[in-house]
Scaffold this motif. Structure first.
Motif, PDB file in Angstrom:
ATOM      1  N   LEU B 143       1.017  -1.669   0.102  1.00  0.00           N
ATOM      2  CA  LEU B 143      -0.369   0.423  -0.149  1.00  0.00           C
ATOM      3  C   LEU B 143       1.153   1.438   0.201  1.00  0.00           C
ATOM      4  CD1 LEU B 143      -2.537  -1.483   2.471  1.00  0.00           C
ATOM      5  CD2 LEU B 143      -3.171  -0.438   0.757  1.00  0.00           C
ATOM      6  N   ASN B 144       2.308   1.080  -0.336  1.00  0.00           N
ATOM      7  CA  ASN B 144       3.354   2.273   0.147  1.00  0.00           C
ATOM      8  C   ASN B 144       3.525   3.270   1.272  1.00  0.00           C
ATOM      9  OD1 ASN B 144       3.665   1.595  -3.519  1.00  0.00           O
ATOM     10  ND2 ASN B 144       1.778   2.417  -3.720  1.00  0.00           N
ATOM     11  N   LEU B 145       3.324   2.620   2.320  1.00  0.00           N
ATOM     12  CA  LEU B 145       2.929   2.910   3.204  1.00  0.00           C
ATOM     13  C   LEU B 145       4.802   3.372   3.174  1.00  0.00           C
ATOM     14  CD1 LEU B 145       0.749   4.562   5.327  1.00  0.00           C
ATOM     15  CD2 LEU B 145       2.103   2.959   6.666  1.00  0.00           C
ATOM     16  N   PRO B 146       5.461   4.734   3.616  1.00  0.00           N
ATOM     17  CA  PRO B 146       7.091   4.716   3.810  1.00  0.00           C
ATOM     18  C   PRO B 146       7.201   3.737   5.215  1.00  0.00           C
ATOM     19  CG  PRO B 146       5.769   6.809   3.487  1.00  0.00           C
ATOM     20  CD  PRO B 146       4.597   5.661   3.338  1.00  0.00           C
ATOM     21  N   LYS B 147       8.231   3.090   4.761  1.00  0.00           N
ATOM     22  CA  LYS B 147       9.011   2.158   5.946  1.00  0.00           C
ATOM     23  C   LYS B 147       9.196   2.961   7.356  1.00  0.00           C
ATOM     24  CE  LYS B 147      11.201  -2.258   6.111  1.00  0.00           C
ATOM     25  NZ  LYS B 147      12.146  -2.834   4.981  1.00  0.00           N
ATOM     26  N   GLU B 148       9.508   4.342   7.390  1.00  0.00           N
ATOM     27  CA  GLU B 148       9.565   5.049   8.393  1.00  0.00           C
ATOM     28  C   GLU B 148       9.042   4.857   9.114  1.00  0.00           C
ATOM     29  OE1 GLU B 148      10.551   5.570   4.852  1.00  0.00           O
ATOM     30  OE2 GLU B 148      10.825   7.856   5.191  1.00  0.00           O
ATOM     31  N   LEU B 149       7.186   4.709   9.028  1.00  0.00           N
ATOM     32  CA  LEU B 149       6.090   5.257   9.847  1.00  0.00           C
ATOM     33  C   LEU B 149       5.944   3.615  10.436  1.00  0.00           C
ATOM     34  CD1 LEU B 149       3.695   7.483   7.312  1.00  0.00           C
ATOM     35  CD2 LEU B 149       5.493   8.191   9.175  1.00  0.00           C
ATOM     36  N   GLU B 161      -2.835   8.453   5.231  1.00  0.00           N
ATOM     37  CA  GLU B 161      -1.529   6.926   5.286  1.00  0.00           C
ATOM     38  C   GLU B 161      -2.491   5.888   6.629  1.00  0.00           C
ATOM     39  OE1 GLU B 161       2.216   9.896   5.502  1.00  0.00           O
ATOM     40  OE2 GLU B 161       1.199  10.165   6.985  1.00  0.00           O
ATOM     41  N   GLN B 162      -3.600   6.834   7.307  1.00  0.00           N
ATOM     42  CA  GLN B 162      -4.219   6.463   8.525  1.00  0.00           C
ATOM     43  C   GLN B 162      -5.674   4.941   7.739  1.00  0.00           C
ATOM     44  OE1 GLN B 162      -6.248   8.156  11.446  1.00  0.00           O
ATOM     45  NE2 GLN B 162      -4.790   9.165  12.249  1.00  0.00           N
ATOM     46  N   GLN B 163      -5.595   5.749   7.024  1.00  0.00           N
ATOM     47  CA  GLN B 163      -7.029   4.875   6.085  1.00  0.00           C
ATOM     48  C   GLN B 163      -6.149   3.242   5.355  1.00  0.00           C
ATOM     49  OE1 GLN B 163      -8.787   6.198   2.786  1.00  0.00           O
ATOM     50  NE2 GLN B 163     -10.117   5.172   3.809  1.00  0.00           N
ATOM     51  N   THR B 184     -11.790   3.760   0.529  1.00  0.00           N
ATOM     52  CA  THR B 184     -10.451   4.306  -0.701  1.00  0.00           C
ATOM     53  C   THR B 184     -10.938   5.784  -0.503  1.00  0.00           C
ATOM     54  OG1 THR B 184     -11.982   4.096  -2.274  1.00  0.00           O
ATOM     55  CG2 THR B 184      -9.981   2.220  -2.472  1.00  0.00           C
ATOM     56  N   ALA B 185     -11.732   6.476  -0.040  1.00  0.00           N
ATOM     57  CA  ALA B 185     -12.350   7.734   0.279  1.00  0.00           C
ATOM     58  C   ALA B 185     -10.823   8.625   0.397  1.00  0.00           C
ATOM     59  CB  ALA B 185     -12.836   7.913   1.502  1.00  0.00           C
ATOM     60  N   SER B 186     -10.567   8.526   1.351  1.00  0.00           N
ATOM     61  CA  SER B 186      -9.149   9.645   0.873  1.00  0.00           C
ATOM     62  C   SER B 186      -7.146   9.111   0.499  1.00  0.00           C
ATOM     63  CB  SER B 186      -8.663  10.529   2.708  1.00  0.00           C
ATOM     64  OG  SER B 186      -8.662   9.290   3.788  1.00  0.00           O
ATOM     65  N   LEU B 187      -7.947   8.601  -0.541  1.00  0.00           N
ATOM     66  CA  LEU B 187      -6.217   7.523  -1.053  1.00  0.00           C
ATOM     67  C   LEU B 187      -6.302   8.202  -2.769  1.00  0.00           C
ATOM     68  CD1 LEU B 187      -6.829   3.858  -0.309  1.00  0.00           C
ATOM     69  CD2 LEU B 187      -5.308   5.764   1.163  1.00  0.00           C
ATOM     70  N   ASP B 188      -5.010   8.581  -2.699  1.00  0.00           N
ATOM     71  CA  ASP B 188      -4.404   8.956  -4.287  1.00  0.00           C
ATOM     72  C   ASP B 188      -4.893   7.554  -5.098  1.00  0.00           C
ATOM     73  OD1 ASP B 188      -2.061   7.186  -4.019  1.00  0.00           O
ATOM     74  OD2 ASP B 188      -1.323   9.185  -3.404  1.00  0.00           O
ATOM     75  N   ALA B 189      -4.580   8.279  -6.452  1.00  0.00           N
ATOM     76  CA  ALA B 189      -5.450   7.235  -7.666  1.00  0.00           C
ATOM     77  C   ALA B 189      -4.169   5.908  -7.691  1.00  0.00           C
ATOM     78  CB  ALA B 189      -4.866   7.373  -8.988  1.00  0.00           C
ATOM     79  N   ARG B 193      -5.759   2.403  -7.083  1.00  0.00           N
ATOM     80  CA  ARG B 193      -5.482   0.882  -7.674  1.00  0.00           C
ATOM     81  C   ARG B 193      -5.620  -0.334  -6.835  1.00  0.00           C
ATOM     82  NH1 ARG B 193      -4.430   5.089 -12.047  1.00  0.00           N
ATOM     83  NH2 ARG B 193      -2.327   5.320 -11.425  1.00  0.00           N
ATOM     84  N   VAL B 194      -4.068   0.180  -6.615  1.00  0.00           N
ATOM     85  CA  VAL B 194      -3.585  -0.972  -5.567  1.00  0.00           C
ATOM     86  C   VAL B 194      -5.270  -1.436  -4.631  1.00  0.00           C
ATOM     87  CG1 VAL B 194      -2.182  -1.721  -3.009  1.00  0.00           C
ATOM     88  CG2 VAL B 194      -1.044   0.202  -4.401  1.00  0.00           C
TER      89      VAL B 194
END
Lengths: 258, 240
Positions: B143-149, B161-163, B184-189, B193-194
């Protein structure tokens, strides 16, 4: 889902003269389940908790506990000695004020070790090792093991009280406003700790609190009390998201949003 | 195998005791079912009762009348559970083993890391912590959440990010029924798709899904069938 309940409560009432402490409370508690009892001051929460934990003799009703041999025993038909053994080994009781549950003039290590000695441990080195392990689990530095709880902050005292209660591996823990006098950051830490320990150890717990956020975070099931009666009872998120009774709706709508 | 989810003759209203006992009808006579491997979308305007239906199905809202039957995977085999009348213990067991829910917002717990939030549903089913964390890492990575988080508690994350943490948590199990409230309400395109491909994978695994999607593109991509919730609205009946 086929196992038996740990505690069977039926028709428990307590009267103080003609005043009602709590009336006709019945429920079952299962292993690993956390039940929150909520309500305003004077609603009978603590009276009920004390009746369940044999600290107060109920006027009517029965409380049965499943012993480690699988047999149910009525708590009020046990001998005093048996009841004391139960409280020392299989149960824990976390008081709102840590000074009520700790011995303030002996060291932190001895506070934890004392419960172990009560169940028959005699090896000093082993007791100290277990005590120090438990201090770490409740996030108290092991360099404080020889200090008295008098020298601890409120949050540390409460964590020490929890360690003292859990060291014997109890199956049931009673908590009376465990986060009562603590400021919010200390509260969050304590709640997270209790949540983790309850999950890891599979404890059953009955938590009295007037704080609905604490109930939401810790409990699976919730009972709402008013005037000594249980007026609503159900899954915690159901009671909080869809309260049915007028008083529960008032409680939920009175929470301050931050 | 029995149909995973059958809803019959369900109705729901709120009684506002603090507002002179005013009664707000929400839905009436809700009837539908969701088959294995099917994704059904609840449609209709805001406020018509879509989220309320999901919350009733999850046991969050009480039900006035009707039945909600879930084919529950119990320890000793399958059995039908009526969520509308089940006791709290049974509902919790159904949530643990059979029924997942991705809510719109993440309810964060102080001091628990994103990775552990995601891994928790598996740990609750006695999967070893390291294995559960590995699977959580896979999902968060996907889901492309940065690993630092990953090691931080999600309370300070952005909405998107929370979503994603929430979605990963909902998709980590092999629950046979999944409820999706606008995942998917607050996700980018890209991340939308993911999620669409994650839903497709769940379908292929035979999971029954019921969701709310306001994003048309996503709805087109995932919906096998759309149920118009306004058909269950008591307000419509009054107007007509």
């Amino acid at each position: 889902m086929t196992d038996a309940p740990l505690l069977k409560v039926s028709g428990v009432s307590k009267f103080y003269g003609s005043r009602i402490g709590c009336q006709d409370v019945s429920f079952d508690l299962w292993p690993g389940e956390v039940l929150a009892i909520v309500g305003e001051s004077g609603s009978g929460k603590t009276t009920l908790l004390n009746c369940l934990s044999t600290r107060l003799l109920p006027t009517a009703g029965s409380v049965e506990y499943r012993m480690r041999d699988g047999q149910f025993r009525d708590l009020y038909h046990m001998s005093e000695a048996e009841r004391r053994l139960l409280m020392r080994t299989d149960w824990g009781f976390v008081h709102q004020n840590p000074a009520d549950g700790l011995r303030m003039t002996v060291s932190a290590g001895a506070n934890v070790g004392e419960r172990l000695m009560a169940v028959g441990d005699r090896h000093y080195g082993k007791i100290r090792e277990t005590a120090s392990d438990w201090l770490t689990r409740v996030e108290i530095g092991t360099d404080r093991i020889d200090d008295q709880p008098r020298a601890f902050s409120g949050g540390m005292r409460q964590r020490l009280q929890i360690a003292r209660n859990l060291v014997t591996g109890p199956r049931l823990v009673f908590m009376d406003e465990p986060t009562g006098g603590l400021d919010v950051s200390v509260q969050a830490r304590l709640l997270d700790l209790v949540r983790g320990l309850v999950n890891d150890l599979g404890l059953a717990a009955i938590v009295v609190t007037h704080d609905l956020a604490v109930a939401r975070l810790l409990s699976h099931r919730m009972m709402v009390m008013k005037g000594g009666y249980v007026i609503e009872h159900g899954l915690t998120d159901r009671v909080l998201d869809d309260p049915r009774e007028p008083y529960t709706q008032l409680l939920v709508s009175s929470i301050l949003q931050v | 195998m029995a149909t995973p989810l059958v809803v019959s003759e369900v109705s729901k209203s709120f009684t506002m005791h603090l507002r002179d006992g005013i009664r707000l009808p929400v839905v009436n006579d809700v009837n539908f079912s969701v088959a294995a491997g099917e994704c059904v979308v609840l449609g209709g305007p805001s406020g018509i009762g879509k989220s309320s239906i999901l919350k009733m199905l999850y046991g969050n809202y009480a039900v006035d009348a009707g039945q909600i039957l879930i084919n529950h995977r119990d320890t000793d085999g399958d059995k039908l559970v009526d969520i509308a009348h089940a006791d709290p213990r049974t509902i919790l067991d159904v949530r643990r083993r059979t029924l997942g829910y991705v809510s719109q917002f993440l309810r964060t717990v102080p001091r628990v890391s994103a990775l552990d939030v995601v891994a928790e549903p598996l740990v609750a089913r006695s999967v070893p912590a390291t294995e559960a964390r590995e699977k959580a890492a896979d999902l968060l990575g996907g889901l492309n959440l940065p690993k630092e988080l990953w090691s931080l508690p999600p309370a300070t994350f952005s909405g998107g990010e929370q979503q994603r943490v929430n979605i990963a948590r909902g998709f980590i199990t092999d629950h046979r029924v999944l409820l999706l409230d606008e995942p998917t309400a607050s996700l980018d395109a890209t991340n939308r798709r993911v999620v669409v491909s994650m839903i497709a994978r769940k379908k292929a695994e035979g999971v029954a899904m019921l969701g709310i999607f306001h994003d048309e593109e996503v709805r087109e991509a995932v919906a096998d069938r759309i149920i118009d919730v306004s058909a269950f609205s008591p307000r419509k009946a009054v107007a007509a």
